[in-house]
Motif scaffolding. Structure first.
Motif, PDB file in Angstrom:
ATOM      1  N   GLU A  64       0.719  -1.089  -0.120  1.00 13.54           N
ATOM      2  CA  GLU A  64      -0.026   0.024   0.097  1.00 13.54           C
ATOM      3  C   GLU A  64       0.981   1.329  -0.154  1.00 13.54           C
ATOM      4  OE1 GLU A  64      -0.733   0.352   4.799  1.00 13.54           O
ATOM      5  OE2 GLU A  64      -2.117  -1.007   3.599  1.00 13.54           O
ATOM      6  N   ASP A  65       2.230   1.225   0.209  1.00 10.26           N
ATOM      7  CA  ASP A  65       3.038   2.279   0.426  1.00 10.26           C
ATOM      8  C   ASP A  65       3.581   2.482  -1.024  1.00 10.26           C
ATOM      9  OD1 ASP A  65       2.443   2.836   2.911  1.00 10.26           O
ATOM     10  OD2 ASP A  65       4.068   1.494   3.850  1.00 10.26           O
ATOM     11  N   VAL A  66       3.361   1.709  -1.893  1.00  8.29           N
ATOM     12  CA  VAL A  66       4.121   1.785  -3.434  1.00  8.29           C
ATOM     13  C   VAL A  66       2.911   2.878  -4.046  1.00  8.29           C
ATOM     14  CG1 VAL A  66       4.933   0.775  -5.548  1.00  8.29           C
ATOM     15  CG2 VAL A  66       5.340  -0.416  -3.075  1.00  8.29           C
ATOM     16  N   LEU A  67       3.370   3.980  -4.366  1.00  8.20           N
ATOM     17  CA  LEU A  67       2.265   4.780  -4.759  1.00  8.20           C
ATOM     18  C   LEU A  67       2.531   4.677  -6.486  1.00  8.20           C
ATOM     19  CD1 LEU A  67       3.075   8.250  -2.996  1.00  8.20           C
ATOM     20  CD2 LEU A  67       1.346   6.198  -2.332  1.00  8.20           C
ATOM     21  N   PHE A  68       3.571   4.379  -7.042  1.00  5.08           N
ATOM     22  CA  PHE A  68       3.639   4.418  -8.225  1.00  5.08           C
ATOM     23  C   PHE A  68       4.992   3.260  -9.018  1.00  5.08           C
ATOM     24  CE2 PHE A  68       5.252   6.281 -12.793  1.00  5.08           C
ATOM     25  CZ  PHE A  68       4.099   6.056 -13.342  1.00  5.08           C
ATOM     26  N   ALA A  69       4.821   2.639 -10.070  1.00  3.34           N
ATOM     27  CA  ALA A  69       5.917   1.662 -10.538  1.00  3.34           C
ATOM     28  C   ALA A  69       6.118   1.994 -12.007  1.00  3.34           C
ATOM     29  CB  ALA A  69       5.471   0.397 -10.121  1.00  3.34           C
ATOM     30  N   GLU A  70       7.418   1.650 -12.401  1.00  2.00           N
ATOM     31  CA  GLU A  70       7.542   1.866 -13.683  1.00  2.00           C
ATOM     32  C   GLU A  70       8.651   0.888 -14.045  1.00  2.00           C
ATOM     33  OE1 GLU A  70       9.271   5.811 -14.786  1.00  2.00           O
ATOM     34  OE2 GLU A  70       9.142   6.058 -12.875  1.00  2.00           O
ATOM     35  N   ASN A  71       8.688   0.326 -15.289  1.00  2.00           N
ATOM     36  CA  ASN A  71       9.592  -0.590 -15.872  1.00  2.00           C
ATOM     37  C   ASN A  71      10.845   0.249 -16.230  1.00  2.00           C
ATOM     38  OD1 ASN A  71       8.371  -3.220 -15.741  1.00  2.00           O
ATOM     39  ND2 ASN A  71       7.200  -2.595 -17.498  1.00  2.00           N
ATOM     40  N   VAL A  72      12.129  -0.115 -15.920  1.00  2.00           N
ATOM     41  CA  VAL A  72      13.285   0.489 -16.378  1.00  2.00           C
ATOM     42  C   VAL A  72      14.072  -0.213 -17.357  1.00  2.00           C
ATOM     43  CG1 VAL A  72      15.574   1.184 -15.429  1.00  2.00           C
ATOM     44  CG2 VAL A  72      13.519   1.309 -13.859  1.00  2.00           C
ATOM     45  N   GLU A  73      14.208  -1.436 -17.237  1.00  2.00           N
ATOM     46  CA  GLU A  73      14.878  -2.487 -18.241  1.00  2.00           C
ATOM     47  C   GLU A  73      14.474  -3.841 -18.030  1.00  2.00           C
ATOM     48  OE1 GLU A  73      18.977  -2.047 -18.486  1.00  2.00           O
ATOM     49  OE2 GLU A  73      19.215  -1.693 -16.481  1.00  2.00           O
ATOM     50  N   THR A  74      14.826  -4.858 -18.958  1.00  2.00           N
ATOM     51  CA  THR A  74      14.771  -6.339 -18.677  1.00  2.00           C
ATOM     52  C   THR A  74      16.315  -6.685 -18.799  1.00  2.00           C
ATOM     53  OG1 THR A  74      12.650  -6.699 -19.785  1.00  2.00           O
ATOM     54  CG2 THR A  74      13.959  -8.473 -19.767  1.00  2.00           C
ATOM     55  N   VAL A  75      16.763  -7.608 -17.928  1.00  2.00           N
ATOM     56  CA  VAL A  75      18.307  -8.004 -17.596  1.00  2.00           C
ATOM     57  C   VAL A  75      18.323  -9.269 -17.612  1.00  2.00           C
ATOM     58  CG1 VAL A  75      20.463  -7.778 -16.231  1.00  2.00           C
ATOM     59  CG2 VAL A  75      18.765  -5.834 -16.146  1.00  2.00           C
ATOM     60  N   ALA A  76      19.415  -9.939 -18.214  1.00  2.00           N
ATOM     61  CA  ALA A  76      19.438 -11.256 -18.177  1.00  2.00           C
ATOM     62  C   ALA A  76      20.702 -11.604 -17.344  1.00  2.00           C
ATOM     63  CB  ALA A  76      19.721 -11.855 -19.419  1.00  2.00           C
ATOM     64  N   ASP A  77      20.773 -13.004 -16.669  1.00  2.00           N
ATOM     65  CA  ASP A  77      21.866 -13.211 -15.881  1.00  2.00           C
ATOM     66  C   ASP A  77      22.852 -14.004 -16.837  1.00  2.00           C
ATOM     67  OD1 ASP A  77      20.895 -15.710 -15.709  1.00  2.00           O
ATOM     68  OD2 ASP A  77      20.156 -15.515 -13.400  1.00  2.00           O
ATOM     69  N   LYS A  78      23.752 -14.609 -16.224  1.00  2.00           N
ATOM     70  CA  LYS A  78      24.903 -15.460 -16.886  1.00  2.00           C
ATOM     71  C   LYS A  78      24.042 -16.698 -17.351  1.00  2.00           C
ATOM     72  CE  LYS A  78      27.297 -16.956 -12.943  1.00  2.00           C
ATOM     73  NZ  LYS A  78      28.757 -16.725 -12.304  1.00  2.00           N
ATOM     74  N   GLU A  79      23.038 -17.259 -16.668  1.00  2.00           N
ATOM     75  CA  GLU A  79      22.502 -18.611 -16.787  1.00  2.00           C
ATOM     76  C   GLU A  79      21.380 -18.213 -18.007  1.00  2.00           C
ATOM     77  OE1 GLU A  79      23.025 -17.950 -13.501  1.00  2.00           O
ATOM     78  OE2 GLU A  79      24.752 -19.177 -13.603  1.00  2.00           O
ATOM     79  N   GLY A  80      21.123 -16.978 -18.567  1.00  2.00           N
ATOM     80  CA  GLY A  80      20.236 -16.666 -19.305  1.00  2.00           C
ATOM     81  C   GLY A  80      18.668 -16.514 -18.918  1.00  2.00           C
ATOM     82  N   GLU A  81      18.540 -16.399 -17.482  1.00  2.00           N
ATOM     83  CA  GLU A  81      17.358 -16.299 -16.865  1.00  2.00           C
ATOM     84  C   GLU A  81      17.121 -14.813 -16.890  1.00  2.00           C
ATOM     85  OE1 GLU A  81      14.792 -16.501 -12.549  1.00  2.00           O
ATOM     86  OE2 GLU A  81      16.531 -17.759 -12.823  1.00  2.00           O
ATOM     87  N   THR A  82      15.878 -14.177 -17.279  1.00  2.00           N
ATOM     88  CA  THR A  82      15.605 -12.757 -17.518  1.00  2.00           C
ATOM     89  C   THR A  82      14.850 -12.172 -16.407  1.00  2.00           C
ATOM     90  OG1 THR A  82      13.726 -12.984 -18.878  1.00  2.00           O
ATOM     91  CG2 THR A  82      15.676 -12.600 -20.028  1.00  2.00           C
ATOM     92  N   PHE A  83      14.918 -11.066 -15.933  1.00  2.00           N
ATOM     93  CA  PHE A  83      14.118 -10.575 -15.032  1.00  2.00           C
ATOM     94  C   PHE A  83      13.988  -8.797 -15.087  1.00  2.00           C
ATOM     95  CE2 PHE A  83      18.329 -11.174 -13.429  1.00  2.00           C
ATOM     96  CZ  PHE A  83      18.616  -9.899 -12.969  1.00  2.00           C
ATOM     97  N   GLN A  84      12.948  -8.320 -14.602  1.00  2.00           N
ATOM     98  CA  GLN A  84      12.634  -7.077 -14.913  1.00  2.00           C
ATOM     99  C   GLN A  84      13.216  -5.973 -13.875  1.00  2.00           C
ATOM    100  OE1 GLN A  84      11.006  -5.951 -17.703  1.00  2.00           O
ATOM    101  NE2 GLN A  84      11.585  -3.996 -17.047  1.00  2.00           N
ATOM    102  N   ILE A  85      13.841  -5.056 -14.252  1.00  2.00           N
ATOM    103  CA  ILE A  85      14.271  -3.813 -13.339  1.00  2.00           C
ATOM    104  C   ILE A  85      13.222  -2.850 -13.147  1.00  2.00           C
ATOM    105  CG2 ILE A  85      16.032  -2.212 -12.870  1.00  2.00           C
ATOM    106  CD1 ILE A  85      17.105  -5.191 -12.257  1.00  2.00           C
TER     107      ILE A  85
END
Length: 121
Positions: A64-85
């Protein structure tokens, strides 16, 4: 696991639309990292500040304290798993928790000789 943090944190309520950036800056502080909703408590969001690091700092906020959120970028680690920053804007004055991992050890024998033993190695 839902990959979209916006769907996760807005399942119980709608994030307010901020068309005035100055108003958002006056009401919230931005934090950037990999966000996940708590599996055991949907009212909490975890944010890992350095997701590519093995020892990245972890913060906890109430959803409830998160007022706004926005995507920054998608990143991949060395194993190829992607996640959203993402950038989450947390309400000024709300309480966040900094979670710090540590290894449980028994240091009682170190203090047997007092604190002087620690400085005279």
């Amino acid at each position: 696991m839902v990959a979209n943090i916006f769907e996760e944190i807005t399942s119980g309520y709608a994030l307010e639309k901020y068309s005035d950036r100055n108003r958002l800056l006056g009401e919230a502080v931005p934090y950037i990292g990999e966000a996940r909703q708590s599996a055991s408590d949907p009212g909490k969001v975890f944010l890992r500040l350095s997701p590519l690091s093995s020892n990245g700092e972890l913060l906890e906020f109430k959803t409830e304290d998160v007022l706004f959120a926005e995507n920054v970028e998608t990143v991949a680690d060395k194993e190829g798993e992607t996640f959203q920053i993402v950038k989450i804007w947390v309400r000024i004055g709300s309480i966040g928790i900094r979670l710090e991992p540590f290894s449980v050890q028994d240091y009682s024998n170190v203090l047997d000789k007092g604190f002087d033993a620690l400085t005279n190695d």
